[in-house]
Design a protein around this motif. Sequence first.
Motif: not given
Length: 390
Positions: A140, A143-146, A148, A181, A185-186, A238
């Motif tokens: 991440a 793009d914080p959705s990446m 790991r 994560k 979710g995060a 998030f």
Amino acid sequence: MTESAAISDRARAIAARVETFVRETVAPYESDPRCEAHGPTEDLSLELKELARQAGVLTPHILADGSHLTHAETALVLRKSGLSPLGPLACNTAAPDEGNMYLLGKAGSPEMCERFLKPLVEGKARSAFFMTEPAGENGAGSDPSMMRTTATQDGNHWVINGRKAFITGAEGAKVGIVMAKAEEGASMFLVDLPDPAIRIERVLDTIDSSMPGGHAVVAIDNLRVPADQMLGDPGEGFALAQIRLAPARLTHCMRWHGACTRAHEIATDYAVRRQAFGKPLIDHEGVGFQLADNLIDLKQSELMIDWCAGVLDTGALGTAESSMTKVAVSEALFRIADRCVQVMGGTGVTGDTIVEQVFREVRAFRIYDGPTEVHKWSLAKKIKRENRVD
């Protein structure tokens, strides 16, 4: 709303005390040998904070009852704290602590605030925000959705594993906010530092040098965190980050606006005193126009900051507004710092003044909290949504 209506006399008085303290007490420390390549040493940090405590300007944006100045008032105060690269550190208005304090104050339970927030506000501890991950591992970043880094529940604990990068202030921090994560979710976790499960692999050599502890690459190996140290609920990471996001972007703008104001003052003094080709530099249009452009950029940046602060003071998230402000201000401040170096010639690239440091710091700011390109891309997506053709 006019500035006079938006800013109280109390806030103006605080800002005046901060400015006096930074100019008269902090600025002489700028040549202190404890200002090292990876940031001021812990010894210098504690010394400056003690001086701020004695002067009554430690954590000046958070009042004795725990309430905050408004964002508009904070803008005035933090601009003054930024008049020296050491000012935010001394006054306890620096990143990442300022943003972490804001987040904990908004989302932390009373127990969390007593344990983790109180020592930050009192200047007795520093903090780190563990989100960004190594690019080489496709982790991440913008793009914080990446993300790991993982968090797995184990009874009444969570077990966290992963690697983080560019973690500002990790070395020497006592409070950590870790993003990982979970299945939902995060999520965010509060941790006491140091912890043997959080290992600093190295502190990166970076262009900037104003933040204690520098920016570290960190390995997290089977970190066990009690369930009651999760900030919010699983999967809310998030959403919680949004609370911190816009104000943190904006306070960066505030502090570095102060730094560029000071750099402009130094460059102007140089241009007035330095003689070349039979007259002071200021009388040469090539120099005078650059300083005039600085004034324009400083004022436009100030107005953008105050506009966005006003939006946040309505209770809005200000995501788009803070993106616009971050882009406009970071780009303008870089132009200012670059002109200051240019006006001062050879002197401008030396460590004889803070001008070259401000140039380095502001160059890094164009990347921090999202590079210009990411913010513009986000704004373009917003434009498309609002103008969709069915």
